[in-house]
Design an enzyme around this catalytic site. Structure first.
Site, PDB file in Angstrom:
ATOM      1  N   ASP A  25       1.822  -4.151 -12.709  1.00 56.93           N
ATOM      2  CA  ASP A  25       2.847  -4.241 -10.715  1.00 56.93           C
ATOM      3  C   ASP A  25       3.872  -6.015 -11.067  1.00 56.93           C
ATOM      4  O   ASP A  25       3.198  -6.331  -9.783  1.00 56.93           O
ATOM      5  CB  ASP A  25       2.613  -4.316  -9.420  1.00 56.93           C
ATOM      6  N   GLU A  73       5.471  -0.568  -9.757  1.00 54.97           N
ATOM      7  CA  GLU A  73       5.448   0.315  -8.341  1.00 54.97           C
ATOM      8  C   GLU A  73       7.249   0.339  -7.937  1.00 54.97           C
ATOM      9  O   GLU A  73       7.204  -0.662  -7.434  1.00 54.97           O
ATOM     10  CB  GLU A  73       4.405  -0.065  -7.379  1.00 54.97           C
ATOM     11  N   LYS A 130       5.364   4.071 -11.296  1.00 56.99           N
ATOM     12  CA  LYS A 130       4.681   4.979 -10.753  1.00 56.99           C
ATOM     13  C   LYS A 130       4.989   4.789  -9.337  1.00 56.99           C
ATOM     14  O   LYS A 130       4.896   3.756  -9.025  1.00 56.99           O
ATOM     15  CB  LYS A 130       3.070   3.996 -10.819  1.00 56.99           C
ATOM     16  N   LYS A 133      -0.426   4.367  -5.358  1.00 52.66           N
ATOM     17  CA  LYS A 133      -1.328   2.955  -5.453  1.00 52.66           C
ATOM     18  C   LYS A 133      -1.981   2.810  -7.512  1.00 52.66           C
ATOM     19  O   LYS A 133      -1.652   1.566  -8.072  1.00 52.66           O
ATOM     20  CB  LYS A 133      -1.898   2.302  -4.908  1.00 52.66           C
ATOM     21  N   VAL A 158      -1.574  -6.723  -9.888  1.00 52.09           N
ATOM     22  CA  VAL A 158      -1.543  -7.435  -8.947  1.00 52.09           C
ATOM     23  C   VAL A 158      -1.323  -6.147  -8.052  1.00 52.09           C
ATOM     24  O   VAL A 158      -0.961  -5.058  -8.302  1.00 52.09           O
ATOM     25  CB  VAL A 158      -0.841  -8.279  -7.684  1.00 52.09           C
ATOM     26  N   THR A 159      -2.155  -5.912  -6.769  1.00 49.77           N
ATOM     27  CA  THR A 159      -3.212  -6.439  -6.911  1.00 49.77           C
ATOM     28  C   THR A 159      -3.754  -6.316  -6.764  1.00 49.77           C
ATOM     29  O   THR A 159      -4.389  -4.777  -6.559  1.00 49.77           O
ATOM     30  CB  THR A 159      -2.493  -6.535  -4.725  1.00 49.77           C
ATOM     31  N   CYS A 163      -3.731  -2.174  -5.848  1.00 48.87           N
ATOM     32  CA  CYS A 163      -3.087  -0.907  -7.128  1.00 48.87           C
ATOM     33  C   CYS A 163      -3.483  -1.417  -8.482  1.00 48.87           C
ATOM     34  O   CYS A 163      -4.364  -0.365  -9.269  1.00 48.87           O
ATOM     35  CB  CYS A 163      -1.642  -1.466  -7.737  1.00 48.87           C
ATOM     36  N   GLN A 203     -23.934  -2.273  -8.777  1.00 50.69           N
ATOM     37  CA  GLN A 203     -25.135  -1.436  -9.997  1.00 50.69           C
ATOM     38  C   GLN A 203     -24.905  -0.930 -11.537  1.00 50.69           C
ATOM     39  O   GLN A 203     -24.331   0.254 -11.902  1.00 50.69           O
ATOM     40  CB  GLN A 203     -24.344  -0.011  -9.296  1.00 50.69           C
TER      41      GLN A 203
HETATM   42  N1  TIU Z   1       1.023  -3.018  -6.458  1.00 45.59           N
HETATM   43  C1  TIU Z   1       0.010  -3.162  -5.334  1.00 45.59           C
HETATM   44  O1  TIU Z   1      -0.968  -3.831  -5.429  1.00 45.59           O
HETATM   45  N2  TIU Z   1       1.008  -2.913  -4.311  1.00 45.59           N
HETATM   46  C2  TIU Z   1       0.803  -3.081  -2.967  1.00 45.59           C
HETATM   47  O2  TIU Z   1       1.182  -2.403  -2.127  1.00 45.59           O
HETATM   48  N3  TIU Z   1      -0.520  -3.996  -2.566  1.00 45.59           N
HETATM   49  C3  TIU Z   1      -0.308  -4.438  -1.487  1.00 45.59           C
HETATM   50  O3  TIU Z   1      -1.252  -5.733  -1.429  1.00 45.59           O
HETATM   51  N4  TIU Z   1       0.715  -4.390  -1.093  1.00 45.59           N
END
Ligand code: TIU
Length: 224
Positions: A25, A73, A130, A133, A158-159, A163, A203
């Site tokens: 993403d 996304e 996709k 997430k 990210v993030t 995701c 772990q």
């Molecule tokens: N790609 C992804 O992490 N989508 C999000 O919406 N991330 C946020 O941190 N909002």
């Protein structure tokens, strides 16, 4: 290449493995003003520092002919793949499908939905669009990995705690050996990034491994 120096211990790469780079993403919608991340009230500049590192990984692994998987996304223009729970979540501001400075927010094909120019996929690279997430939810990713006989995933993007973490957990449960590249992932909340890295590798590597980009590059470029 037999292992990558990682935490909580070296990430083993036995001879039968096939390793792919996964870039999650890295879209204008998350990294630039006027996109989805901004609409959610986030400081998008937090994500921009990893771009050179992700670019270096992409160029190195691309030049060595590793499979590259990009994810985006995105939702269909009619929002038929966006559940009301996702559409209505949040407080005020622009929502998914609303028109922002880079076109409609999080809609496939809109300017803001594109991967940033520095990381534009090549025609022979895999791009997974996709609606969720996690990259396995309502996509063909698992089928593609099986067809390509990919067993190991080097994960970036990210993030970190949304995701990236969701995808790594989905992959781990499906039997993939996952390594998160620490300096090639970012969050709007640096403390969430740090916690995610800790919890994934706790772990004894309950979800997987973490390593720096340099350790990955050094392992993949070393002569057998
Ligand atoms: N790609 C992804 O992490 N989508 C999000 O919406 N991330 C946020 O941190 N909002």
């Amino acid at each position: 290449m037999t292992a990558i120096a990682a935490k909580p211990y070296d990430y083993p790469l036995p001879s039968q493995t096939k390793v792919a780079l996964v870039i999650i993403d890295m879209q204008r919608d998350f990294l630039e003003l006027g996109g989805f991340g901004d609409a959610l009230g986030n400081d998008v500049t937090q994500l921009q520092s990893i771009v050179p590192t992700v670019k270096k990984l992409l160029e190195t692994l691309r030049s060595l002919n590793f499979p590259i998987i990009h994810t985006i996304e995105a939702h269909a223009p009619d929002l038929s793949d966006c559940p009301p729970s996702k559409l209505n979540r949040g407080e005020g501001g622009l929502k998914i499908g609303d028109r922002g400075a880079m076109g409609r927010i999080l809609i496939v094909g809109e300017e803001g939905n594109n991967i940033i120019p520095e990381l534009t996929p090549l025609d022979n690279e895999i791009v997974i669009v996709k609606p969720g997430k996690g990259a396995f939810c309502r996509t063909k990713l698992e089928e593609i990995l099986q067809k390509e006989q990919i067993t190991h995933l080097l994960i970036t993007g990210v993030t970190t705690e949304v995701c990236v973490q969701t995808t790594m957990r989905e992959a781990n449960d499906r039997g993939y050996e996952c390594l998160l590249i620490e300096d090639a992932t970012a969050s709007y909340f640096p403390e969430f990034k740090a916690s995610t890295i800790e919890m994934l590798r706790a772990q004894g590597g309950i979800i997987g491994w973490t390593a720096d980009a340099d350790a990955v590059i050094s392992a993949v470029t070393q002569k057998e």
